[in-house]
Design a protein around this motif. Structure first.
Motif, PDB file in Angstrom:
ATOM      1  N   MET A   1       0.847  -1.192   0.000  1.00  0.00           N
ATOM      2  CA  MET A   1       0.000   0.000   0.000  1.00  0.00           C
ATOM      3  C   MET A   1       0.889   1.250   0.000  1.00  0.00           C
ATOM      4  SD  MET A   1      -3.183  -1.019   0.071  1.00  0.00           S
ATOM      5  CE  MET A   1      -4.331   0.108   0.788  1.00  0.00           C
ATOM      6  N   LEU A   2       0.457   2.240  -0.721  1.00  0.00           N
ATOM      7  CA  LEU A   2       1.167   3.503  -0.837  1.00  0.00           C
ATOM      8  C   LEU A   2       0.378   4.577  -0.099  1.00  0.00           C
ATOM      9  CD1 LEU A   2       3.554   4.979  -2.226  1.00  0.00           C
ATOM     10  CD2 LEU A   2       2.021   5.358  -4.161  1.00  0.00           C
ATOM     11  N   ASP A   3       1.045   5.336   0.754  1.00  0.00           N
ATOM     12  CA  ASP A   3       0.386   6.387   1.526  1.00  0.00           C
ATOM     13  C   ASP A   3       0.169   7.610   0.644  1.00  0.00           C
ATOM     14  OD1 ASP A   3      -0.410   8.405   3.286  1.00  0.00           O
ATOM     15  OD2 ASP A   3       0.982   7.792   4.848  1.00  0.00           O
ATOM     16  N   LEU A   4      -1.080   7.956   0.445  1.00  0.00           N
ATOM     17  CA  LEU A   4      -1.457   9.095  -0.385  1.00  0.00           C
ATOM     18  C   LEU A   4      -0.890  10.405   0.138  1.00  0.00           C
ATOM     19  CD1 LEU A   4      -3.125  10.173  -2.751  1.00  0.00           C
ATOM     20  CD2 LEU A   4      -5.147  10.039  -1.289  1.00  0.00           C
ATOM     21  N   ASN A   5      -0.646  10.493   1.429  1.00  0.00           N
ATOM     22  CA  ASN A   5      -0.133  11.717   2.032  1.00  0.00           C
ATOM     23  C   ASN A   5       1.381  11.837   1.989  1.00  0.00           C
ATOM     24  OD1 ASN A   5      -2.599  13.030   2.890  1.00  0.00           O
ATOM     25  ND2 ASN A   5      -2.852  11.256   4.209  1.00  0.00           N
ATOM     26  N   ARG A   6       2.061  10.784   1.561  1.00  0.00           N
ATOM     27  CA  ARG A   6       3.524  10.810   1.507  1.00  0.00           C
ATOM     28  C   ARG A   6       4.080  10.512   0.121  1.00  0.00           C
ATOM     29  NH1 ARG A   6       3.262   8.084   7.031  1.00  0.00           N
ATOM     30  NH2 ARG A   6       3.777   9.798   8.429  1.00  0.00           N
ATOM     31  N   ALA A   7       3.255  10.017  -0.759  1.00  0.00           N
ATOM     32  CA  ALA A   7       3.707   9.593  -2.086  1.00  0.00           C
ATOM     33  C   ALA A   7       4.177  10.779  -2.925  1.00  0.00           C
ATOM     34  CB  ALA A   7       2.572   8.881  -2.800  1.00  0.00           C
ATOM     35  N   THR A   8       5.193  10.520  -3.727  1.00  0.00           N
ATOM     36  CA  THR A   8       5.682  11.530  -4.665  1.00  0.00           C
ATOM     37  C   THR A   8       4.797  11.510  -5.919  1.00  0.00           C
ATOM     38  OG1 THR A   8       7.141   9.988  -5.833  1.00  0.00           O
ATOM     39  CG2 THR A   8       8.062  11.133  -3.889  1.00  0.00           C
ATOM     40  N   ALA A   9       4.938  12.541  -6.736  1.00  0.00           N
ATOM     41  CA  ALA A   9       4.198  12.597  -7.999  1.00  0.00           C
ATOM     42  C   ALA A   9       4.545  11.390  -8.870  1.00  0.00           C
ATOM     43  CB  ALA A   9       4.500  13.902  -8.719  1.00  0.00           C
ATOM     44  N   GLU A  10       5.801  10.999  -8.884  1.00  0.00           N
ATOM     45  CA  GLU A  10       6.238   9.871  -9.700  1.00  0.00           C
ATOM     46  C   GLU A  10       5.605   8.568  -9.212  1.00  0.00           C
ATOM     47  OE1 GLU A  10       8.400  12.122  -8.293  1.00  0.00           O
ATOM     48  OE2 GLU A  10       8.825  13.223 -10.130  1.00  0.00           O
ATOM     49  N   GLU A  11       5.543   8.377  -7.901  1.00  0.00           N
ATOM     50  CA  GLU A  11       4.913   7.171  -7.358  1.00  0.00           C
ATOM     51  C   GLU A  11       3.427   7.134  -7.702  1.00  0.00           C
ATOM     52  OE1 GLU A  11       7.571   6.237  -3.375  1.00  0.00           O
ATOM     53  OE2 GLU A  11       6.106   7.879  -3.279  1.00  0.00           O
ATOM     54  N   LEU A  12       2.758   8.276  -7.619  1.00  0.00           N
ATOM     55  CA  LEU A  12       1.337   8.335  -7.936  1.00  0.00           C
ATOM     56  C   LEU A  12       1.092   8.112  -9.424  1.00  0.00           C
ATOM     57  CD1 LEU A  12       0.474  11.310  -5.601  1.00  0.00           C
ATOM     58  CD2 LEU A  12      -0.296   8.942  -5.312  1.00  0.00           C
ATOM     59  N   PRO A  17      -4.779   4.262 -12.731  1.00  0.00           N
ATOM     60  CA  PRO A  17      -5.860   5.248 -12.806  1.00  0.00           C
ATOM     61  C   PRO A  17      -5.404   6.691 -12.547  1.00  0.00           C
ATOM     62  CG  PRO A  17      -6.459   3.453 -11.317  1.00  0.00           C
ATOM     63  CD  PRO A  17      -5.015   3.282 -11.686  1.00  0.00           C
ATOM     64  N   LEU A  18      -4.223   6.853 -11.957  1.00  0.00           N
ATOM     65  CA  LEU A  18      -3.725   8.187 -11.617  1.00  0.00           C
ATOM     66  C   LEU A  18      -2.640   8.678 -12.567  1.00  0.00           C
ATOM     67  CD1 LEU A  18      -3.408   7.778  -7.746  1.00  0.00           C
ATOM     68  CD2 LEU A  18      -5.405   8.487  -9.089  1.00  0.00           C
ATOM     69  N   SER A  19      -2.263   7.860 -13.516  1.00  0.00           N
ATOM     70  CA  SER A  19      -1.174   8.183 -14.429  1.00  0.00           C
ATOM     71  C   SER A  19      -1.377   9.548 -15.075  1.00  0.00           C
ATOM     72  CB  SER A  19      -1.078   7.106 -15.509  1.00  0.00           C
ATOM     73  OG  SER A  19      -0.002   7.378 -16.368  1.00  0.00           O
ATOM     74  N   GLY A  20      -0.349  10.378 -14.955  1.00  0.00           N
ATOM     75  CA  GLY A  20      -0.397  11.718 -15.512  1.00  0.00           C
ATOM     76  C   GLY A  20      -1.000  12.761 -14.586  1.00  0.00           C
ATOM     77  N   HIS A  21      -1.451  12.330 -13.404  1.00  0.00           N
ATOM     78  CA  HIS A  21      -2.079  13.251 -12.457  1.00  0.00           C
ATOM     79  C   HIS A  21      -1.294  13.406 -11.159  1.00  0.00           C
ATOM     80  CE1 HIS A  21      -5.741  13.621 -14.840  1.00  0.00           C
ATOM     81  NE2 HIS A  21      -5.667  12.323 -15.035  1.00  0.00           N
ATOM     82  N   PHE A  23       1.375  15.083 -10.332  1.00  0.00           N
ATOM     83  CA  PHE A  23       1.708  16.467  -9.997  1.00  0.00           C
ATOM     84  C   PHE A  23       0.506  17.193  -9.406  1.00  0.00           C
ATOM     85  CE2 PHE A  23       1.735  20.972 -11.161  1.00  0.00           C
ATOM     86  CZ  PHE A  23       2.882  21.386 -10.510  1.00  0.00           C
ATOM     87  N   GLU A  24      -0.659  17.020 -10.021  1.00  0.00           N
ATOM     88  CA  GLU A  24      -1.880  17.679  -9.522  1.00  0.00           C
ATOM     89  C   GLU A  24      -2.246  17.195  -8.126  1.00  0.00           C
ATOM     90  OE1 GLU A  24      -3.904  20.133 -10.479  1.00  0.00           O
ATOM     91  OE2 GLU A  24      -2.549  20.554 -12.122  1.00  0.00           O
ATOM     92  N   ILE A  25      -2.076  15.904  -7.878  1.00  0.00           N
ATOM     93  CA  ILE A  25      -2.407  15.344  -6.564  1.00  0.00           C
ATOM     94  C   ILE A  25      -1.479  15.930  -5.501  1.00  0.00           C
ATOM     95  CG2 ILE A  25      -2.467  13.229  -5.186  1.00  0.00           C
ATOM     96  CD1 ILE A  25      -3.206  11.778  -7.869  1.00  0.00           C
ATOM     97  N   VAL A  26      -0.189  15.971  -5.785  1.00  0.00           N
ATOM     98  CA  VAL A  26       0.771  16.524  -4.828  1.00  0.00           C
ATOM     99  C   VAL A  26       0.510  18.011  -4.610  1.00  0.00           C
ATOM    100  CG1 VAL A  26       3.215  17.016  -4.421  1.00  0.00           C
ATOM    101  CG2 VAL A  26       2.517  14.766  -5.248  1.00  0.00           C
ATOM    102  N   ARG A  27       0.229  18.739  -5.665  1.00  0.00           N
ATOM    103  CA  ARG A  27      -0.066  20.168  -5.529  1.00  0.00           C
ATOM    104  C   ARG A  27      -1.327  20.395  -4.691  1.00  0.00           C
ATOM    105  NH1 ARG A  27      -1.100  24.263 -10.472  1.00  0.00           N
ATOM    106  NH2 ARG A  27      -2.955  22.978 -10.623  1.00  0.00           N
ATOM    107  N   TYR A  28      -2.354  19.607  -4.930  1.00  0.00           N
ATOM    108  CA  TYR A  28      -3.590  19.699  -4.156  1.00  0.00           C
ATOM    109  C   TYR A  28      -3.296  19.459  -2.675  1.00  0.00           C
ATOM    110  CZ  TYR A  28      -8.384  18.708  -2.669  1.00  0.00           C
ATOM    111  OH  TYR A  28      -9.597  18.719  -2.022  1.00  0.00           O
ATOM    112  N   GLU A  43     -11.886  15.250  -5.510  1.00  0.00           N
ATOM    113  CA  GLU A  43     -11.813  16.712  -5.441  1.00  0.00           C
ATOM    114  C   GLU A  43     -10.621  17.302  -6.205  1.00  0.00           C
ATOM    115  OE1 GLU A  43     -11.710  17.566  -1.259  1.00  0.00           O
ATOM    116  OE2 GLU A  43     -13.481  16.325  -0.880  1.00  0.00           O
ATOM    117  N   VAL A  44      -9.680  16.452  -6.596  1.00  0.00           N
ATOM    118  CA  VAL A  44      -8.488  16.926  -7.307  1.00  0.00           C
ATOM    119  C   VAL A  44      -8.881  17.288  -8.742  1.00  0.00           C
ATOM    120  CG1 VAL A  44      -6.177  16.298  -8.112  1.00  0.00           C
ATOM    121  CG2 VAL A  44      -6.971  15.509  -5.876  1.00  0.00           C
ATOM    122  N   PRO A  45      -8.531  18.491  -9.185  1.00  0.00           N
ATOM    123  CA  PRO A  45      -8.870  18.895 -10.554  1.00  0.00           C
ATOM    124  C   PRO A  45      -8.397  17.874 -11.593  1.00  0.00           C
ATOM    125  CG  PRO A  45      -7.997  20.764  -9.344  1.00  0.00           C
ATOM    126  CD  PRO A  45      -7.804  19.552  -8.468  1.00  0.00           C
ATOM    127  N   GLY A  46      -9.311  17.483 -12.464  1.00  0.00           N
ATOM    128  CA  GLY A  46      -8.993  16.530 -13.514  1.00  0.00           C
ATOM    129  C   GLY A  46      -9.184  15.078 -13.148  1.00  0.00           C
TER     130      GLY A  46
END
Length: 66
Positions: A1-12, A17-21, A23-28, A43-46
């Motif tokens: 399991m990957l922690d959504l609150n600690r993951a890098t943009a590259e890991e996400l 389903p999150l491929s290409g997003h 950066f947006e997740i980390v910025r949010y 709630e994350v744009p896109g």
């Protein structure tokens, strides 16, 4: 399991389903604070309606404590 609150943009981005997003997740997360639930990806744009399946590999600190 990957922690959504600690993951890098590259890991996400590596989660299909999150491929290409990553950066947006980390910025949010940086702008609004930690995720309390994986469903907040809606709630994350896109990402509205596009993140289905990510909940199988993501967690939040809250989830880990439950």
């Amino acid at each position: 399991m990957l922690d959504l609150n600690r993951a890098t943009a590259e890991e996400l981005d590596a989660i299909e389903p999150l491929s290409g997003h990553g950066f947006e997740i980390v910025r949010y997360r940086q702008e609004r604070g930690r995720f309390d639930d994986v469903r907040q990806l809606e709630e994350v744009p896109g990402l509205a309606g596009k993140w289905s399946g990510a909940e199988r590999v993501l967690t939040t600190d809250k989830d880990a404590l439950a």
